[in-house]
Scaffold this motif. Structure first.
Motif, PDB file in Angstrom:
ATOM      1  N   ALA A 156       0.838  -1.211   0.000  1.00  0.00           N
ATOM      2  CA  ALA A 156       0.000   0.000   0.000  1.00  0.00           C
ATOM      3  C   ALA A 156       0.868   1.254   0.000  1.00  0.00           C
ATOM      4  O   ALA A 156       0.615   2.214  -0.748  1.00  0.00           O
ATOM      5  CB  ALA A 156      -0.912  -0.026   1.223  1.00  0.00           C
ATOM      6  N   ARG A 189       2.433   1.837  -3.404  1.00  0.00           N
ATOM      7  CA  ARG A 189       1.480   2.368  -4.398  1.00  0.00           C
ATOM      8  C   ARG A 189       1.230   3.852  -4.162  1.00  0.00           C
ATOM      9  O   ARG A 189       1.112   4.631  -5.106  1.00  0.00           O
ATOM     10  CB  ARG A 189       0.177   1.576  -4.335  1.00  0.00           C
ATOM     11  N   LEU A 190       1.185   4.226  -2.893  1.00  0.00           N
ATOM     12  CA  LEU A 190       1.036   5.662  -2.602  1.00  0.00           C
ATOM     13  C   LEU A 190       2.250   6.447  -3.094  1.00  0.00           C
ATOM     14  O   LEU A 190       2.118   7.536  -3.656  1.00  0.00           O
ATOM     15  CB  LEU A 190       0.885   5.883  -1.095  1.00  0.00           C
ATOM     16  N   GLU A 227      -0.449   6.952  -6.576  1.00  0.00           N
ATOM     17  CA  GLU A 227      -1.889   6.660  -6.475  1.00  0.00           C
ATOM     18  C   GLU A 227      -2.488   7.409  -5.287  1.00  0.00           C
ATOM     19  O   GLU A 227      -1.793   7.677  -4.293  1.00  0.00           O
ATOM     20  CB  GLU A 227      -2.107   5.150  -6.300  1.00  0.00           C
ATOM     21  N   GLU A 248      -7.988   5.480  -3.608  1.00  0.00           N
ATOM     22  CA  GLU A 248      -7.783   4.431  -4.611  1.00  0.00           C
ATOM     23  C   GLU A 248      -7.125   3.199  -3.974  1.00  0.00           C
ATOM     24  O   GLU A 248      -7.579   2.060  -4.148  1.00  0.00           O
ATOM     25  CB  GLU A 248      -6.872   4.980  -5.711  1.00  0.00           C
ATOM     26  N   VAL A 249      -6.090   3.473  -3.228  1.00  0.00           N
ATOM     27  CA  VAL A 249      -5.329   2.374  -2.620  1.00  0.00           C
ATOM     28  C   VAL A 249      -6.186   1.637  -1.601  1.00  0.00           C
ATOM     29  O   VAL A 249      -6.263   0.399  -1.620  1.00  0.00           O
ATOM     30  CB  VAL A 249      -4.041   2.914  -1.944  1.00  0.00           C
ATOM     31  N   SER A 278      -8.877  -0.549  -3.095  1.00  0.00           N
ATOM     32  CA  SER A 278      -8.379  -1.780  -3.720  1.00  0.00           C
ATOM     33  C   SER A 278      -8.068  -2.861  -2.684  1.00  0.00           C
ATOM     34  O   SER A 278      -8.030  -4.044  -3.022  1.00  0.00           O
ATOM     35  CB  SER A 278      -7.136  -1.478  -4.557  1.00  0.00           C
ATOM     36  N   PHE A 279      -7.849  -2.472  -1.451  1.00  0.00           N
ATOM     37  CA  PHE A 279      -7.540  -3.478  -0.432  1.00  0.00           C
ATOM     38  C   PHE A 279      -8.792  -3.986   0.297  1.00  0.00           C
ATOM     39  O   PHE A 279      -8.679  -4.818   1.200  1.00  0.00           O
ATOM     40  CB  PHE A 279      -6.535  -2.916   0.583  1.00  0.00           C
ATOM     41  N   ILE A 299      -1.661   4.098   7.149  1.00  0.00           N
ATOM     42  CA  ILE A 299      -1.196   4.826   5.960  1.00  0.00           C
ATOM     43  C   ILE A 299      -1.262   6.335   6.207  1.00  0.00           C
ATOM     44  O   ILE A 299      -0.344   7.079   5.847  1.00  0.00           O
ATOM     45  CB  ILE A 299      -2.069   4.463   4.732  1.00  0.00           C
TER      46      ILE A 299
END
Lengths: 302, 190
Positions: free
Chosen positions: A20, A23-24, A28, A32-33, A36-37, A48
């Motif tokens: 995660a 991706r950040l 992203e 969004e992140v 997706s989880f 996060i």
């Protein structure tokens, strides 16, 4: 080690978290992140957000002006540059190390091996301390002394000799016209460097290097040589005369005195003395080079 | 040859412009990192300067970064802080005081809650273990990637992944304790 908690699909939570965050970092958005989880977003979200808040702490910490630090940094660089230009290690060795590359230990080992090769080569060229006495006379230096002995052609000449290194035998040949003097046997000389035969005028006519097995001892006491004179009577004929052995007492030109046993107080730097100093300087330089190399290698490893 | 490689070559030749660029790029991050591990302005300045002198000495010996300048210099900074605490024979524990948060002081009047949260976050960071604090500062505050963080800390990337997760968890718990205490203080004050 404590096992990591896992999500429903069996993936360790630290891997989910790392994915995660990555991706950040890749750009992203947080929504969004988290979307997706799926169900993981419940515990993932706060963590996060916390990392994002941590990043924003950069603005919170007041950093003092870097001016003073930069000036010190550049000044230190200048000083090190000057120092480098003086030193062998920072110039030649540093450039060498940069070319070698690799981890410090490898570079240090390569430097040491190169230095050992140089040292080995140096010792081979300049000689080892243990071998030096075998190749260098250890007798004390003496003034050149000439021992003269008159002789009859064909006789065996015995010269009492007390010092080195030059022996000159002069003789009065019994043949006329002027003979050609020839040594018919290798003189027994223990020890000396060479025997020189001269005619009646004292002009050197032949010089024979005496091969000796021992250069150190015992001290020279006697030279024995058979000398034959050949007279050229005509263009076509030769006559050889040999005389009866007629030992003649030696008359050294310079009588040795007790003081002669000691080295002169002001010896010129020649012979073994010169060799010793040269050898010491060369070996000293090689060991200094090795020492510097070892020191430099250790610094590399540290 | 990458830009970092070019910078390294020039820095090894002690070119002033290259050295200046290196210093400007890394002084602030290094200072912040040291500051949050030491907690004293003057000491942090001295140690940050020492880091860059150590960088010069290493460059002079032909050393340099194998991955990024950040990873290499932060590694040096980490060692210097460790040496500092070794000399002082003191556990690396930062006592948070008002001097540590000059920026927060000025923002208190405007955004009290946000400022208090940041203060609690900083307070929570100081309560982490040395390794957890390192990974939080390097990975999340300074933005080093997993590989560089692993290089600085002398760990494998896998170990850093585990450590960063546990560090964030510990930070979250410490934050909750800190904010809970803060709310209690506010409640008691009312």
């Amino acid at each position: 080690m404590e096992s990591s908690p896992r999500n429903q699909s069996g993936t360790p939570t630290e891997d989910i978290f790392a994915a995660a965050v990555e991706r950040l970092e890749a750009g992203e958005s947080l929504e969004e992140v988290l979307t997706s989880f799926g169900s993981e977003a419940e515990w993932l979200g706060p963590l996060i957000k916390l990392t994002a808040e941590t990043h924003s702490l950069q603005e919170t910490i007041a950093v003092p002006s870097s001016e003073a630090s930069l000036n010190n940094f550049l000044l230190a660089a200048e000083n090190l540059t000057l120092e480098s230009s003086d030193g062998l290690k920072a110039g030649l060795l540093s450039r060498l190390v940069r070319k070698i590359g690799g981890p410090p230990v490898t570079r240090a080992l390569v430097i040491l091996i190169l230095l050992l090769i140089v040292l080995g080569w140096g010792l081979r060229v300049f000689g080892l301390p243990a071998l030096a006495p075998l190749t260098r006379p250890t007798t004390t230096a003496s003034p050149v002394q000439t021992t003269t002995s008159s002789f009859t052609v064909g006789s065996t000449v015995t010269l009492a000799q007390t010092s080195l290194p030059v022996v000159v035998a002069t003789g009065t040949p019994t043949v006329t016209p002027s003979p050609i003097l020839t040594l018919t046997s290798t003189p027994t000389v223990t020890p000396t460097q060479f025997v020189e035969i001269a005619d009646e005028t004292g002009e050197s006519v032949q010089s024979v290097e005496a091969v000796t097995e021992t250069l150190i001892s015992p001290p020279l006491t006697e030279i024995t040589a058979t000398i034959e004179a050949t007279s050229v009577l005509s263009d076509t004929a030769e006559e050889t005369q040999t005389g009866v052995t007629q030992p003649v007492e030696t008359t050294p030109e310079t009588e040795p005195t007790p003081e002669d046993d000691d080295p002169p107080p002001f010896l010129p730097i020649t012979g073994i003395w010169r060799d010793d100093i040269r050898w010491q300087i060369e070996i000293g330089f090689l060991f200094l080079l090795l020492g510097l190399g070892i020191k430099f290698s250790f610094r590399l490893i540290r | 040859m990458t830009l970092d490689d070019q910078l390294l070559e020039r820095a090894r030749r002690f070119e002033p412009e290259a050295l200046r660029a290196l210093h400007q790029q890394l002084y602030q991050p290094v200072y912040r990192y040291i500051y949050l591990k030491v907690g004293e302005t003057k000491t942090s300045e001295d140690l940050a300067s020492e880091v860059f002198i150590r960088v010069l000495e290493a460059l002079k010996q032909g050393r340099g970064w194998s991955t990024t300048p950040q990873a290499w210099v932060f590694g040096i900074a980490r060692n210097i802080v460790a040496d500092y605490y070794r000399r002082r024979e003191r556990r690396p524990e930062v006592e948070l005081d008002e001097r540590l948060l000059p920026a927060i002081e000025t923002s208190l009047s405007g955004q009290v809650i946000e400022a208090e949260e940041r203060k609690a976050l900083l307070q929570a960071i100081t309560q982490l273990t040395d390794e957890q604090r390192d990974v939080i500062l390097l990975r999340f505050m300074e933005g080093l990637n997993i590989k560089d963080t692993a290089e600085v800390m002398g760990k494998t990337p896998g170990a850093v992944k585990v450590l960063q997760f546990r560090a964030v968890q510990a930070l979250s718990k410490a934050m909750q304790r800190g904010l809970g205490g803060l709310k209690q203080e506010v409640h008691d004050g009312e």
